[in-house]
Write an enzyme that holds these catalytic residues in place. Structure first.
Site, PDB file in Angstrom:
ATOM      1  N   GLU A 177      46.085  54.982  43.497  1.00 40.42           N
ATOM      2  CA  GLU A 177      47.383  54.304  43.680  1.00 40.42           C
ATOM      3  C   GLU A 177      47.293  53.092  44.592  1.00 40.42           C
ATOM      4  O   GLU A 177      48.262  52.342  44.725  1.00 40.42           O
ATOM      5  CB  GLU A 177      48.429  55.306  44.214  1.00 40.42           C
ATOM      6  CG  GLU A 177      48.282  55.738  45.674  1.00 40.42           C
ATOM      7  CD  GLU A 177      47.238  56.840  45.895  1.00 40.42           C
ATOM      8  OE1 GLU A 177      46.448  57.138  44.974  1.00 40.42           O
ATOM      9  OE2 GLU A 177      47.224  57.396  47.013  1.00 40.42           O
ATOM     10  N   ILE A 196      39.629  58.303  51.674  1.00 37.82           N
ATOM     11  CA  ILE A 196      40.160  58.234  53.036  1.00 37.82           C
ATOM     12  C   ILE A 196      40.262  59.664  53.580  1.00 37.82           C
ATOM     13  O   ILE A 196      41.122  60.437  53.133  1.00 37.82           O
ATOM     14  CB  ILE A 196      41.555  57.566  53.059  1.00 37.82           C
ATOM     15  CG1 ILE A 196      41.497  56.180  52.398  1.00 37.82           C
ATOM     16  CG2 ILE A 196      42.064  57.462  54.497  1.00 37.82           C
ATOM     17  CD1 ILE A 196      42.869  55.592  52.076  1.00 37.82           C
ATOM     18  N   ARG A 197      39.387  60.007  54.499  1.00 37.66           N
ATOM     19  CA  ARG A 197      39.337  61.375  55.034  1.00 37.66           C
ATOM     20  C   ARG A 197      39.482  62.376  53.880  1.00 37.66           C
ATOM     21  O   ARG A 197      40.313  63.277  53.881  1.00 37.66           O
ATOM     22  CB  ARG A 197      40.427  61.591  56.099  1.00 37.66           C
ATOM     23  CG  ARG A 197      40.168  60.762  57.354  1.00 37.66           C
ATOM     24  CD  ARG A 197      41.119  61.081  58.489  1.00 37.66           C
ATOM     25  NE  ARG A 197      42.501  60.923  58.097  1.00 37.66           N
ATOM     26  CZ  ARG A 197      43.374  61.922  57.951  1.00 37.66           C
ATOM     27  NH1 ARG A 197      43.020  63.161  58.202  1.00 37.66           N
ATOM     28  NH2 ARG A 197      44.599  61.672  57.579  1.00 37.66           N
ATOM     29  N   GLY A 201      48.041  61.827  51.915  1.00 38.44           N
ATOM     30  CA  GLY A 201      48.756  61.892  53.179  1.00 38.44           C
ATOM     31  C   GLY A 201      48.072  62.936  54.036  1.00 38.44           C
ATOM     32  O   GLY A 201      46.858  62.901  54.206  1.00 38.44           O
ATOM     33  N   GLU A 202      48.821  63.880  54.502  1.00 37.06           N
ATOM     34  CA  GLU A 202      48.249  64.953  55.317  1.00 37.06           C
ATOM     35  C   GLU A 202      48.710  66.282  54.717  1.00 37.06           C
ATOM     36  O   GLU A 202      49.897  66.616  54.764  1.00 37.06           O
ATOM     37  CB  GLU A 202      48.706  64.784  56.772  1.00 37.06           C
ATOM     38  CG  GLU A 202      48.208  65.854  57.703  1.00 37.06           C
ATOM     39  CD  GLU A 202      46.720  66.136  57.568  1.00 37.06           C
ATOM     40  OE1 GLU A 202      45.908  65.207  57.689  1.00 37.06           O
ATOM     41  OE2 GLU A 202      46.366  67.296  57.312  1.00 37.06           O
ATOM     42  N   SER A 203      47.747  67.016  54.163  1.00 34.95           N
ATOM     43  CA  SER A 203      48.108  68.234  53.433  1.00 34.95           C
ATOM     44  C   SER A 203      48.799  69.257  54.324  1.00 34.95           C
ATOM     45  O   SER A 203      49.690  69.988  53.873  1.00 34.95           O
ATOM     46  CB  SER A 203      46.866  68.852  52.791  1.00 34.95           C
ATOM     47  OG  SER A 203      45.902  69.181  53.774  1.00 34.95           O
ATOM     48  N   HIS A 260      42.025  57.664  45.832  1.00 33.67           N
ATOM     49  CA  HIS A 260      43.398  57.135  45.797  1.00 33.67           C
ATOM     50  C   HIS A 260      43.552  56.004  44.783  1.00 33.67           C
ATOM     51  O   HIS A 260      43.588  54.836  45.174  1.00 33.67           O
ATOM     52  CB  HIS A 260      43.773  56.573  47.173  1.00 33.67           C
ATOM     53  CG  HIS A 260      43.938  57.584  48.238  1.00 33.67           C
ATOM     54  ND1 HIS A 260      45.144  58.199  48.505  1.00 33.67           N
ATOM     55  CD2 HIS A 260      43.057  58.089  49.124  1.00 33.67           C
ATOM     56  CE1 HIS A 260      44.997  59.039  49.505  1.00 33.67           C
ATOM     57  NE2 HIS A 260      43.741  58.998  49.904  1.00 33.67           N
ATOM     58  N   ARG A 287      38.539  70.262  52.993  1.00 28.21           N
ATOM     59  CA  ARG A 287      39.217  69.139  53.634  1.00 28.21           C
ATOM     60  C   ARG A 287      38.230  68.317  54.466  1.00 28.21           C
ATOM     61  O   ARG A 287      37.275  68.853  54.993  1.00 28.21           O
ATOM     62  CB  ARG A 287      40.324  69.626  54.577  1.00 28.21           C
ATOM     63  CG  ARG A 287      41.482  70.317  53.894  1.00 28.21           C
ATOM     64  CD  ARG A 287      42.519  70.797  54.906  1.00 28.21           C
ATOM     65  NE  ARG A 287      43.072  69.695  55.679  1.00 28.21           N
ATOM     66  CZ  ARG A 287      43.139  69.658  57.009  1.00 28.21           C
ATOM     67  NH1 ARG A 287      42.675  70.660  57.723  1.00 28.21           N
ATOM     68  NH2 ARG A 287      43.664  68.621  57.615  1.00 28.21           N
ATOM     69  N   CYS A 294      44.042  63.326  46.728  1.00 25.68           N
ATOM     70  CA  CYS A 294      43.583  63.574  48.103  1.00 25.68           C
ATOM     71  C   CYS A 294      44.338  64.760  48.728  1.00 25.68           C
ATOM     72  O   CYS A 294      44.074  65.893  48.346  1.00 25.68           O
ATOM     73  CB  CYS A 294      43.692  62.291  48.910  1.00 25.68           C
ATOM     74  SG  CYS A 294      42.603  62.294  50.342  1.00 25.68           S
TER      75      CYS A 294
HETATM   76  N1  GLN Z   1      42.541  64.705  55.305  1.00 27.27           N
HETATM   77  C1  GLN Z   1      43.837  64.781  54.685  1.00 27.27           C
HETATM   78  C2  GLN Z   1      44.303  66.209  54.522  1.00 27.27           C
HETATM   79  O1  GLN Z   1      43.621  67.132  54.860  1.00 27.27           O
HETATM   80  C3  GLN Z   1      43.860  64.122  53.336  1.00 27.27           C
HETATM   81  C4  GLN Z   1      43.685  62.635  53.487  1.00 27.27           C
HETATM   82  C5  GLN Z   1      44.335  61.824  52.414  1.00 27.27           C
HETATM   83  O2  GLN Z   1      45.215  62.282  51.692  1.00 27.27           O
HETATM   84  N2  GLN Z   1      43.964  60.572  52.369  1.00 27.27           N
HETATM   85  O3  GLN Z   1      45.385  66.403  54.043  1.00 27.27           O
END
Ligand code: GLN
Length: 201
Positions: free
Chosen positions: A185, A146-147, A56-58, A183, A117, A88
């Site tokens: 999952e 993913i990112r 997700g987004e940390s 990921h 990150r 992630c």
């Molecule tokens: N770039 C996201 C972060 O810094 C992580 C991306 C992800 O969980 N797919 O949290």
């Protein structure tokens, strides 16, 4: 005192459900015969055998977990030795050191690593590749990034489980803590989750 969660023989796996793809993790562990439950409140952590921190987004998961009192609760469970698997953003939250963090960003910590990150920049935001993960299986695993972060430095007790062709580490283990940049999952390949579930016995 509540009944031991494992009394049914099915481990109870909490998935931190503040933001990110927690539903996918709950689906995977449920499909493997565990009991997957969303965890949003500190007391819910007392009813699980292990915890998954999703992608997700940390920065968001960090802020929400501090807001809801989850950060200290998760840190306490990590200190007690609870098995925790972060994917992630979840890996970022388990890292003792976060590189390219936003101002004020915190992590739960526990893994003696420095994680960067968004390590692949804009050109290669998201990609897929096959990884050798010998600690888990002889057959390579298809991995979706993913990112994604990478693990830039590893402390002496941290084991690298997988690396890209250029040597950058993307999966690590330290005792009961497990982290992947990618990921599992979302690929339908459940071997990483099975590997985690085996640590819950
Ligand atoms: N770039 C996201 C972060 O810094 C992580 C991306 C992800 O969980 N797919 O949290």
């Amino acid at each position: 005192v509540p009944a031991a969660p494992t009394s049914s023989g099915h481990p109870v796996v909490g998935v931190l459900a503040l933001q990110g793809d927690f539903r996918e993790h709950i689906g995977v562990v449920t499909g493997l015969g565990a009991i997957g439950v969303p965890v949003r409140k500190p007391e819910e952590l007392d009813r699980v055998d292990g915890l998954i921190i999703p992608g997700g987004e940390s920065t968001v998961i960090d802020k929400l977990s501090r807001l809801y009192g989850m950060a200290d609760a998760v840190k306490a469970k990590i200190a007690e030795g609870m098995p925790v698997y972060g994917t992630c953003a979840g890996l970022i939250l388990l890292a003792d050191t976060v590189l390219d963090a936003i101002a004020g960003q915190q992590s739960f910590g526990g893994l003696d690593v420095a994680v960067r990150r968004n390590a692949f920049g804009n050109q290669l935001d998201s990609f897929e590749t096959d990884l050798d993960i010998p600690a888990i299986d002889a057959e390579p695993m298809h991995a979706v990034f993913i990112r994604a972060p990478i693990v830039e430095t590893l402390g002496p007790k941290v084991e690298a489980l997988a690396a890209l062709d250029d040597g950058r580490v993307v999966a690590v283990r330290q005792g009961p803590l497990l982290g992947t940049s990618f990921h599992p999952e979302i690929t339908g390949d459940t071997r990483f989750h099975q590997f985690f579930l085996r640590t819950l016995s």
